[in-house]
Design a protein around this motif. Structure first.
Motif, short mmCIF file in Angstrom:
data_model
loop_
_atom_site.label_atom_id
_atom_site.label_comp_id
_atom_site.label_asym_id
_atom_site.label_seq_id
_atom_site.Cartn_x
_atom_site.Cartn_y
_atom_site.Cartn_z
N MET A 34 17.21 -26.01 36.62
CA MET A 34 16.91 -25.27 37.84
C MET A 34 15.44 -24.90 37.78
O MET A 34 14.89 -24.66 36.71
CB MET A 34 17.76 -24.01 37.96
CG MET A 34 19.25 -24.30 38.03
SD MET A 34 20.25 -22.83 38.39
CE MET A 34 20.01 -22.70 40.18
N GLY A 35 14.83 -24.86 38.94
CA GLY A 35 13.39 -24.59 38.92
C GLY A 35 12.90 -23.99 40.21
O GLY A 35 13.62 -23.91 41.21
N TRP A 36 11.66 -23.56 40.15
CA TRP A 36 10.95 -23.02 41.31
C TRP A 36 9.72 -23.87 41.56
O TRP A 36 8.95 -24.17 40.63
CB TRP A 36 10.54 -21.57 41.07
CG TRP A 36 11.69 -20.62 41.05
CD1 TRP A 36 12.38 -20.18 39.96
CD2 TRP A 36 12.31 -20.02 42.19
NE1 TRP A 36 13.38 -19.32 40.33
CE2 TRP A 36 13.36 -19.20 41.70
CE3 TRP A 36 12.08 -20.07 43.56
CZ2 TRP A 36 14.18 -18.45 42.55
CZ3 TRP A 36 12.89 -19.32 44.40
CH2 TRP A 36 13.92 -18.53 43.90
N TYR A 37 9.54 -24.24 42.81
CA TYR A 37 8.36 -24.95 43.27
C TYR A 37 7.71 -24.08 44.34
O TYR A 37 8.33 -23.19 44.90
CB TYR A 37 8.73 -26.31 43.86
CG TYR A 37 9.24 -27.31 42.85
CD1 TYR A 37 10.49 -27.17 42.25
CD2 TYR A 37 8.46 -28.42 42.50
CE1 TYR A 37 10.94 -28.10 41.32
CE2 TYR A 37 8.92 -29.35 41.57
CZ TYR A 37 10.15 -29.18 41.00
OH TYR A 37 10.60 -30.10 40.08
N ARG A 38 6.45 -24.40 44.64
CA ARG A 38 5.78 -23.68 45.72
C ARG A 38 4.88 -24.63 46.49
O ARG A 38 4.40 -25.63 45.95
CB ARG A 38 4.99 -22.49 45.20
CG ARG A 38 3.79 -22.85 44.34
CD ARG A 38 3.16 -21.58 43.75
NE ARG A 38 2.00 -21.88 42.93
CZ ARG A 38 1.37 -20.97 42.19
NH1 ARG A 38 1.79 -19.70 42.19
NH2 ARG A 38 0.32 -21.32 41.48
N GLN A 39 4.67 -24.28 47.74
CA GLN A 39 3.79 -25.07 48.60
C GLN A 39 2.95 -24.14 49.44
O GLN A 39 3.47 -23.37 50.25
CB GLN A 39 4.60 -26.02 49.48
CG GLN A 39 3.74 -26.99 50.26
CD GLN A 39 4.55 -28.12 50.87
OE1 GLN A 39 5.77 -28.03 51.01
NE2 GLN A 39 3.88 -29.20 51.21
N ALA A 40 1.64 -24.21 49.22
CA ALA A 40 0.70 -23.44 50.01
C ALA A 40 0.25 -24.28 51.21
O ALA A 40 0.33 -25.51 51.17
CB ALA A 40 -0.50 -23.05 49.16
N PRO A 41 -0.24 -23.64 52.26
CA PRO A 41 -0.69 -24.40 53.44
C PRO A 41 -1.73 -25.44 53.08
O PRO A 41 -2.71 -25.15 52.39
CB PRO A 41 -1.28 -23.31 54.34
CG PRO A 41 -0.56 -22.07 53.94
CD PRO A 41 -0.34 -22.19 52.46
N GLY A 42 -1.50 -26.66 53.54
CA GLY A 42 -2.45 -27.74 53.30
C GLY A 42 -2.40 -28.34 51.92
O GLY A 42 -3.22 -29.20 51.59
N LYS A 43 -1.46 -27.90 51.10
CA LYS A 43 -1.36 -28.41 49.74
C LYS A 43 0.00 -29.03 49.49
O LYS A 43 0.96 -28.79 50.22
CB LYS A 43 -1.61 -27.28 48.73
CG LYS A 43 -3.02 -26.72 48.77
CD LYS A 43 -3.24 -25.74 47.64
CE LYS A 43 -4.68 -25.22 47.63
NZ LYS A 43 -4.91 -24.28 46.49
N THR A 57 12.27 -23.84 28.73
CA THR A 57 11.48 -23.53 29.92
C THR A 57 10.19 -24.35 29.96
O THR A 57 9.68 -24.81 28.93
CB THR A 57 11.12 -22.05 29.98
OG1 THR A 57 10.42 -21.68 28.79
CG2 THR A 57 12.37 -21.20 30.10
N ASN A 58 9.66 -24.48 31.17
CA ASN A 58 8.41 -25.18 31.40
C ASN A 58 7.68 -24.46 32.52
O ASN A 58 8.30 -24.12 33.53
CB ASN A 58 8.69 -26.64 31.78
CG ASN A 58 7.43 -27.43 32.02
OD1 ASN A 58 6.45 -27.26 31.32
ND2 ASN A 58 7.45 -28.30 33.01
N TYR A 59 6.38 -24.21 32.32
CA TYR A 59 5.60 -23.47 33.31
C TYR A 59 4.34 -24.23 33.70
O TYR A 59 3.73 -24.92 32.87
CB TYR A 59 5.16 -22.11 32.75
CG TYR A 59 6.28 -21.15 32.49
CD1 TYR A 59 6.88 -21.07 31.24
CD2 TYR A 59 6.74 -20.30 33.49
CE1 TYR A 59 7.90 -20.18 30.98
CE2 TYR A 59 7.77 -19.40 33.25
CZ TYR A 59 8.35 -19.35 32.00
OH TYR A 59 9.36 -18.45 31.76
#
Length: 120
Positions: A34-43, A57-59
């Motif tokens: 299970m993991g968390w991703y993120r997306q910023a505007p334009g990226k 874990t992996n960061y």
């Protein structure tokens, strides 16, 4: 059908903390990572942190020492504790679950995303 429901996003000042939660439900046989991703505007969407069923874990380098991922296997729930938040952490955060599901499906499911905004 499998659903991932995220919660805990919001607006926080720089240096503050937030805790994200993501609960998976439905026809689940087993969840590996299970993991968390993120997306910023334009990226592009990027990995923030991931955890296996065994607890490995992996960061991303940008969050090491500030974010902590954890997991409750019995509840199929993953958490992301975010401390010392910076404006550059602002993004939509998505939960991901990789595993085996009903009807023989093996692969990923994604949550709908939760907005995290770090601003004074």
């Amino acid at each position: 059908q499998v659903q991932l429901v995220e919660s805990g996003g919001g607006l926080v000042q720089p240096g503050g903390s937030l805790r994200l939660s993501c609960a998976a439900s439905g026809s689940i046989f087993s969840i590996n990572a299970m993991g968390w991703y993120r997306q910023a505007p334009g990226k592009q969407r990027e990995l923030v942190a991931a955890i296996t069923s065994g607890g490995s874990t992996n960061y991303a380098d940008s969050v090491k020492g500030r974010f902590t991922i954890s997991r409750d296997n019995a509840k199929n729930t993953v958490y992301l504790q975010m401390n010392s938040l910076k404006p550059e952490d602002t993004a939509v955060y998505y939960c991901n679950a990789d595993g085996k599901y009903g009807l023989g499906y093996e692969g990923d499911y994604w949550g709908q995303g939760t907005q995290v905004t770090v601003s004074s």
